[in-house]
Scaffold this motif. Structure first.
Motif, PDB file in Angstrom:
ATOM      1  N   LYS A   1       0.901  -1.172  -0.127  1.00  0.00           N
ATOM      2  CA  LYS A   1      -0.090   0.108  -0.041  1.00  0.00           C
ATOM      3  C   LYS A   1       0.819   1.184   0.004  1.00  0.00           C
ATOM      4  N   ALA A   2       1.815   1.226   0.683  1.00  0.00           N
ATOM      5  CA  ALA A   2       2.773   2.408   0.777  1.00  0.00           C
ATOM      6  C   ALA A   2       3.479   2.661  -0.488  1.00  0.00           C
ATOM      7  N   ILE A   3       4.081   1.420  -1.067  1.00  0.00           N
ATOM      8  CA  ILE A   3       4.659   1.481  -2.391  1.00  0.00           C
ATOM      9  C   ILE A   3       3.603   2.193  -3.416  1.00  0.00           C
ATOM     10  N   SER A   4       2.149   1.790  -3.381  1.00  0.00           N
ATOM     11  CA  SER A   4       1.351   2.163  -4.436  1.00  0.00           C
ATOM     12  C   SER A   4       1.127   3.635  -4.154  1.00  0.00           C
ATOM     13  N   LYS A   5       1.175   4.084  -3.044  1.00  0.00           N
ATOM     14  CA  LYS A   5       1.000   5.620  -2.693  1.00  0.00           C
ATOM     15  C   LYS A   5       2.147   6.630  -3.632  1.00  0.00           C
ATOM     16  N   LEU A   6       3.286   5.575  -3.788  1.00  0.00           N
ATOM     17  CA  LEU A   6       4.300   6.307  -4.756  1.00  0.00           C
ATOM     18  C   LEU A   6       4.235   6.144  -6.125  1.00  0.00           C
ATOM     19  N   ASP A   7       3.312   5.590  -6.560  1.00  0.00           N
ATOM     20  CA  ASP A   7       3.085   5.247  -7.962  1.00  0.00           C
ATOM     21  C   ASP A   7       3.259   6.114  -8.735  1.00  0.00           C
ATOM     22  N   GLY A   8       2.493   7.296  -8.518  1.00  0.00           N
ATOM     23  CA  GLY A   8       2.495   8.392  -9.712  1.00  0.00           C
ATOM     24  C   GLY A   8       3.996   9.110  -9.898  1.00  0.00           C
ATOM     25  N   VAL A   9       4.823   8.916  -8.788  1.00  0.00           N
ATOM     26  CA  VAL A   9       6.278   9.456  -8.749  1.00  0.00           C
ATOM     27  C   VAL A   9       7.120   8.729  -9.312  1.00  0.00           C
ATOM     28  N   ILE A  10       6.904   7.150  -9.286  1.00  0.00           N
ATOM     29  CA  ILE A  10       7.684   6.337  -9.736  1.00  0.00           C
ATOM     30  C   ILE A  10       7.365   6.255 -11.275  1.00  0.00           C
ATOM     31  N   ARG A  11       6.177   6.291 -11.492  1.00  0.00           N
ATOM     32  CA  ARG A  11       5.979   6.216 -13.140  1.00  0.00           C
ATOM     33  C   ARG A  11       6.343   7.577 -13.785  1.00  0.00           C
ATOM     34  N   HIS A  12       6.429   8.743 -13.219  1.00  0.00           N
ATOM     35  CA  HIS A  12       6.633  10.109 -13.758  1.00  0.00           C
ATOM     36  C   HIS A  12       8.295   9.968 -14.052  1.00  0.00           C
ATOM     37  N   HIS A  13       8.883   9.622 -13.233  1.00  0.00           N
ATOM     38  CA  HIS A  13      10.614   9.312 -13.299  1.00  0.00           C
ATOM     39  C   HIS A  13      11.120   8.279 -14.289  1.00  0.00           C
ATOM     40  N   ARG A  14      10.274   7.407 -14.493  1.00  0.00           N
ATOM     41  CA  ARG A  14      10.855   6.350 -15.335  1.00  0.00           C
ATOM     42  C   ARG A  14      12.199   5.831 -15.231  1.00  0.00           C
ATOM     43  N   PHE A  15      12.335   5.184 -13.951  1.00  0.00           N
ATOM     44  CA  PHE A  15      13.741   4.925 -13.343  1.00  0.00           C
ATOM     45  C   PHE A  15      14.407   3.871 -14.193  1.00  0.00           C
ATOM     46  N   ASP A  16      15.793   3.965 -14.522  1.00  0.00           N
ATOM     47  CA  ASP A  16      16.513   2.856 -15.220  1.00  0.00           C
ATOM     48  C   ASP A  16      16.947   1.766 -14.120  1.00  0.00           C
ATOM     49  N   VAL A  17      17.129   2.218 -12.873  1.00  0.00           N
ATOM     50  CA  VAL A  17      17.679   1.326 -11.624  1.00  0.00           C
ATOM     51  C   VAL A  17      17.051   1.694 -10.387  1.00  0.00           C
ATOM     52  N   VAL A  18      16.905   0.780  -9.719  1.00  0.00           N
ATOM     53  CA  VAL A  18      16.339   0.877  -8.299  1.00  0.00           C
ATOM     54  C   VAL A  18      17.486   0.304  -7.363  1.00  0.00           C
ATOM     55  N   VAL A  19      17.632   0.972  -6.500  1.00  0.00           N
ATOM     56  CA  VAL A  19      18.902   0.400  -5.400  1.00  0.00           C
ATOM     57  C   VAL A  19      18.185   0.661  -3.992  1.00  0.00           C
ATOM     58  N   GLY A  20      18.212  -0.435  -3.358  1.00  0.00           N
ATOM     59  CA  GLY A  20      17.608  -0.589  -1.942  1.00  0.00           C
ATOM     60  C   GLY A  20      18.939  -0.431  -1.068  1.00  0.00           C
ATOM     61  N   LEU A  21      18.546   0.348  -0.011  1.00  0.00           N
ATOM     62  CA  LEU A  21      19.646   0.687   0.795  1.00  0.00           C
ATOM     63  C   LEU A  21      19.355  -0.070   2.172  1.00  0.00           C
ATOM     64  N   ALA A  22      20.174  -1.003   2.379  1.00  0.00           N
ATOM     65  CA  ALA A  22      20.196  -2.006   3.400  1.00  0.00           C
ATOM     66  C   ALA A  22      19.001  -2.690   3.491  1.00  0.00           C
TER      67      ALA A  22
END
Length: 182
Positions: free
Chosen positions: A38-59
């Motif tokens: 649910k938290a990630i879905s709240k970031l949906d618009g931001v994630i789609r807008h930026h069209r990331f090439d790479v995701v990096v998970g910190l720790a």
């Protein structure tokens, strides 16, 4: 009435013994995977807008990084570990090793963590990713804790937390707990 008094007495005894031996009884509500989705879905618009090439998970942010990579079809996902070295009053951080991540030239990177306390780890990771030639770095946290010693503000976060820790299903390390939650 006597039964209720007896039960209250037993509960009091349990808490008393726990306090005597400095045991802690964790009554906090854990976030469920459903809450994280649910938290990630709240970031949906931001994630789609930026069209990331790479995701990096910190720790332990690797779990939401993997969920994001799979659900948003981001072709590259990486993990960077952060050693907790922050001591109260000293906001120095051990270098974060990104040597295992290929050159990021021309790539837009999403850096995500579960919890952001002071932001020292994320600030250090941003510098390391920038040194690895990322063209853009956007930072996100699921839970941003209000800390008087904060040194970094993420670009996006879902929940602002005041004092209470909202544990994620994959946990918080004892090392983090002793550093930030004493």
């Amino acid at each position: 009435m006597e039964l209720a008094s007896f039960i209250i007495g037993i509960v009091g005894l349990v808490f008393g013994v726990a306090a005597m031996f400095k045991w802690t009884i964790d009554l906090r509500r854990r976030a469920r995977y459903r809450d994280v989705i649910k938290a990630i879905s709240k970031l949906d618009g931001v994630i789609r807008h930026h069209r990331f090439d790479v995701v990096v998970g910190l720790a332990d942010g690797l779990v939401p990084a993997a969920i994001i990579a799979l659900n948003f079809r981001i072709p590259e996902v990486h993990f960077v570990d952060a050693t907790v070295s922050l001591r109260r009053g000293n906001q120095q951080m051990a270098p974060i090793d990104v040597s295992h991540i290929p050159d990021l030239s021309g790539k837009s990177v999403l850096l995500i963590d579960n919890h952001l306390y002071t932001g020292t780890n994320m600030r250090t990771a941003v510098a390391a990713l920038a040194a690895n030639n990322a063209s853009a770095i956007v930072t996100m946290a699921l839970f941003k804790h209000q800390m008087s010693t904060a040194v970094f503000e993420p670009d996006h976060y879902v929940y602002k937390v005041n004092g209470r820790v909202r544990s994620v299903p994959w946990g918080i390390t004892p090392e983090h707990r002793s550093e930030y939650l004493s």
